[in-house]
Each structure stands twice: as C-alpha cells, then as structure tokens.
Scaffold this active site. Sequence first.
Site, PDB file in Angstrom:
ATOM      1  N   SER A  85      -3.233  -4.891   9.211  1.00 37.33           N
ATOM      2  CA  SER A  85      -3.103  -3.973  10.443  1.00 37.33           C
ATOM      3  C   SER A  85      -4.058  -2.700  10.218  1.00 37.33           C
ATOM      4  O   SER A  85      -4.445  -2.332  11.165  1.00 37.33           O
ATOM      5  CB  SER A  85      -1.510  -3.767  10.467  1.00 37.33           C
ATOM      6  OG  SER A  85      -0.886  -4.471  11.010  1.00 37.33           O
TER       7      SER A  85
ATOM      8  N   ASP B 230       6.215 -11.010  10.551  1.00 38.83           N
ATOM      9  CA  ASP B 230       5.242 -11.870  10.005  1.00 38.83           C
ATOM     10  C   ASP B 230       5.867 -12.707   8.822  1.00 38.83           C
ATOM     11  O   ASP B 230       5.253 -13.696   8.430  1.00 38.83           O
ATOM     12  CB  ASP B 230       3.924 -11.378   9.677  1.00 38.83           C
ATOM     13  CG  ASP B 230       3.266 -10.739  10.852  1.00 38.83           C
ATOM     14  OD1 ASP B 230       3.631 -11.150  12.012  1.00 38.83           O
ATOM     15  OD2 ASP B 230       2.313  -9.937  10.936  1.00 38.83           O
TER      16      ASP B 230
HETATM   17  C1  S3P Z   1       0.360  -6.278  14.259  1.00 40.97           C
HETATM   18  C2  S3P Z   1       1.648  -6.319  14.954  1.00 40.97           C
HETATM   19  C3  S3P Z   1       2.604  -7.450  14.882  1.00 40.97           C
HETATM   20  C4  S3P Z   1       1.986  -8.553  13.914  1.00 40.97           C
HETATM   21  C5  S3P Z   1       0.709  -8.637  13.518  1.00 40.97           C
HETATM   22  C6  S3P Z   1      -0.100  -7.445  13.395  1.00 40.97           C
HETATM   23  C7  S3P Z   1      -0.235  -4.928  14.372  1.00 40.97           C
HETATM   24  O1  S3P Z   1       2.490  -7.979  16.106  1.00 40.97           O
HETATM   25  O2  S3P Z   1       2.899  -9.451  14.208  1.00 40.97           O
HETATM   26  O3  S3P Z   1       0.370  -9.512  12.702  1.00 40.97           O
HETATM   27  O4  S3P Z   1      -1.210  -4.859  13.401  1.00 40.97           O
HETATM   28  O5  S3P Z   1       0.049  -4.211  15.243  1.00 40.97           O
HETATM   29  P1  S3P Z   1       3.248  -7.518  17.454  1.00 40.97           P
HETATM   30  O6  S3P Z   1       3.272  -6.189  17.400  1.00 40.97           O
HETATM   31  O7  S3P Z   1       2.648  -8.129  18.661  1.00 40.97           O
HETATM   32  O8  S3P Z   1       4.725  -7.790  17.149  1.00 40.97           O
END
Ligand code: S3P
Length: 444
Positions: A28, A324
């Site tokens: 992220s 996740d």
């Molecule tokens: C992420 C947010 C999550 C996560 C993804 C990374 C991010 O998704 O599942 O692997 O970097 O903002 P969501 O925000 O759609 O739940």
Amino acid sequence: MHTSAPKPLTAHRAARLNGRLRVPGDKSISHRALIFGALATGVTRIRGLLEAEDVINTAKAVTALGAPASKIADVWEVKGRGVGGLRQPDGPLEFGNSGTGTRLMMGVIAGHPMTVTMTGDASLSKRPMRRVLGPLKQMGLEILDEGKETLPLAMRGTSELVPITYTLPVPSAQVKSAILIAGLHAAGETTVIEKEATRDHTERMLRFFGAEVRVVHKDGLTHITVKGDAEMHGRDVTVPGDPSSAAFLACAALIVQGSDVTIEGVLVNDTRIGLYTTLQEMGGDVTLLNRREDGGEPIADIRIRSSKLKGVHVPAERAPSMIDEYPVLAAIAAFATGETRMDGLAELKVKESDRLAATAAGLHANGVAARVEGDSLIVTGTGAVKGGGTVQTHLDHRIAMAFLTMGLASDQPVTVDDTAMIATSFPEFRGLMEQLGARYGEQA
Ligand code: S3P
C-alpha cells in the site's frame, strides 16, 4: 499479465522454522509513494519500494504520465510534475492484477484534462469499479464507455474538478484514497466520511508531502478533509516491511512445531495489524518488539514461536485492519482446537478472487470442516489438518500463499494449482519461507 502456463506448487510438512529476516516493502505504501511522488514537485526518493508486479505497474503508469520512476542504485526516484501537471499517456495504462494501482490512479486521472484507457488482467477486469467511479463522476470524471463499470475502461478527467463530501458505503481505503487524491486537484475542500477505520496511509503520506489534511472524529465517524489546489513537494520515503506478507511467515511459524522466527522492521500501524491481535487471542506466542517510527509510520520486529492455538471469534469491526489476512487466518484456524468464527467478510468477495468462497473450497479440499454463513466464515479446528488436496487459486496470490502455509504443517502435502501470481505482491515468498526451513516442490 499472467497469460503464461500455470505453475502449481506443493507444500510439504516442515520440521521446524527458524531464523530472523525481513520482508519486502509494504504494498500500500509503495503504490502511494510512487503516486504522490509523481504529484509532487521535485524528486522523491523511495527506499525499500516493493518490487512486485502490482507496484511496478504503478511505476510504469506514472512514467507513462510524464513523471519518470526509475531505480538508481538501491533507491527508486520519481521526477514529480506537481498536482495537475501530468500529461496524456501515449497508450493504455496496464495495471495487471492490482485493484489498488487502478483505483488510486483513477483519482489522479480525474484531476487531469486527458483521456486514458485503463486495462487489467482477467481477475482485475471482473472487479467492481463503480465504488470509485460513482464519487469521481460526481467530481467531474467522465467515463467514455457510458454504463460500463469494469476494466477495460476509457475515461476523461478535467482540470475543473468539483469538491465533494462523500460517505463511504463500503469500508475501503482504496475508495477513500481515490477521492482524496482527486480532491487534491479540486477547487475547495473534499471530505470523505468513514464509518469504519480503514488503512490511513494516504492521509499520513499526503501530509508528509505537504498537502493539507484534516481528520476529525465525530459521532463515531471519521471525517477526512483534503484541501484542493494542493502543492506537494518531493520527499525521501522509507517503506517499512509489509505486515500482509509477514502474515504468511508468522502463521507458518505458529503452526510448525518447534519454530521460532523474528521478522524485522514490519509496519505495525493500528489500521493494519488486526491479524496479530487475533493470533495473540488464539493463544499464539506473538510479540511486537523494539517498536519505533520510520518514515512517519510505526514499525516493530515481530517474534513468533509455535503455539497451541484455540478457536476465537473475530469481530466484524476488526475486518478492515486485517482484510487481506483472512485466507491465511482461516488456514491456520484449522490447526486450532474449536471453532473460529470470522464475521463481516462481505468485502472478501470482491478481492482478487471471491476469497470467501475460494478459502472455504481450499479448506474443504484438504479435509477441513468450514462453512460460509452470509458474510461469515466458520472454521472448525481439530488441532490437525489432513491435507492431500489441490487448491484452486483463481489468479489470487493470497489464496496461493495461504494454502502453501497450511501445507507446512498438514499430514499430507497441499498443492496449489498456480503460483505465478504470487509475483504480484510477494515474489520472495518461496525463497524466504525456504530460508526458514519450509519445503516446497513441483510434485505432490
Ligand atoms: C489497499 C486496501 C485494501 C486491501 C488492498 C490494499 C490499499 O482494499 O485489500 O490489498 O492499499 O488501499 P480495500 O480498501 O478496497 O478494502
């Protein structure tokens, strides 16, 4: 894109896992560092960037938009163009498997008067984009394939975005981030209201780059406001270890008897560590040591020793902080004694695969009693797992890694039908697991 032949892999029972290691950079934070670097003026230098396919696709996208990202010695550099300063790319932007790259970049494109086509692989092309396109359309983004809500998608942004106040209908950091990024380009203040706290890396890093972000907690809601016509300046960013990648090593160490593993420099932001809290509640010997700050984020070394686990109830409110990690939690809940009930998993159905269904199917294939009840997953642990099954991964890296973790302690080997897409988030997975003492092979 994963158009190559699938690469199955089998996990064999391991003797014990031991060692100290680091995991690659947080996914992220890596996406955000590249994107904010492109939107800043001057150069951003990123240490510890995750060099996995998803993030490399974001690096290629910002490069195609006129903010070149490249690696010089050990450091990635992005030559930023300033908020609103990117240019129309020559061809489509390809995001591979990455929902985060796609959705965050939609926020960028919304704020630029240019026409862009975004494409992705078979998994990404099925994922819902309406959640992002809805609010971005309110701000002024135009979708050229009117009515279409999945990739490939052609869209046109504008230099005259309108700020909005938007309450998130789903707990999604990707949606929140896309709106806040678009808000940097709008005239006035854009506010996102969250009912459940989702990862806050965008808020933290926008501030770090010099944007004005206000966070107010009111009546159980969080209001996040970004000031438009923002100016951001290139920064030096250090990316901490990814707690979602560390999760596989930690869970493996818990279930393989005699293990003692320390993972150094892991991001321990509260919005990301729900899994580690849950493991402790299950009776797992998991300790966060040497807590410190790096690059505006809390980090720690995590020590895990194999433990007898018991089933627990994981409340719905915890879901965003470990969204996740449910596939791997479910896999190791099979080794606990008693039932583990995980509530509030609706969002799992719209990840790289329907992870709720894929996890339950993988457990069934290996003799584990598990059931889906609405948005809940219930795993009945007996302290041991038969194994011997083959798991369908549906182009989903986390399904593959979760079951390659389970197989390290099950009676019979566990096979996954494909591992090629592990490279989207954690190319070093197999090497690091083997460094600890795991055994993988191409044959069952
Ligand atoms: C992420 C947010 C999550 C996560 C993804 C990374 C991010 O998704 O599942 O692997 O970097 O903002 P969501 O925000 O759609 O739940």
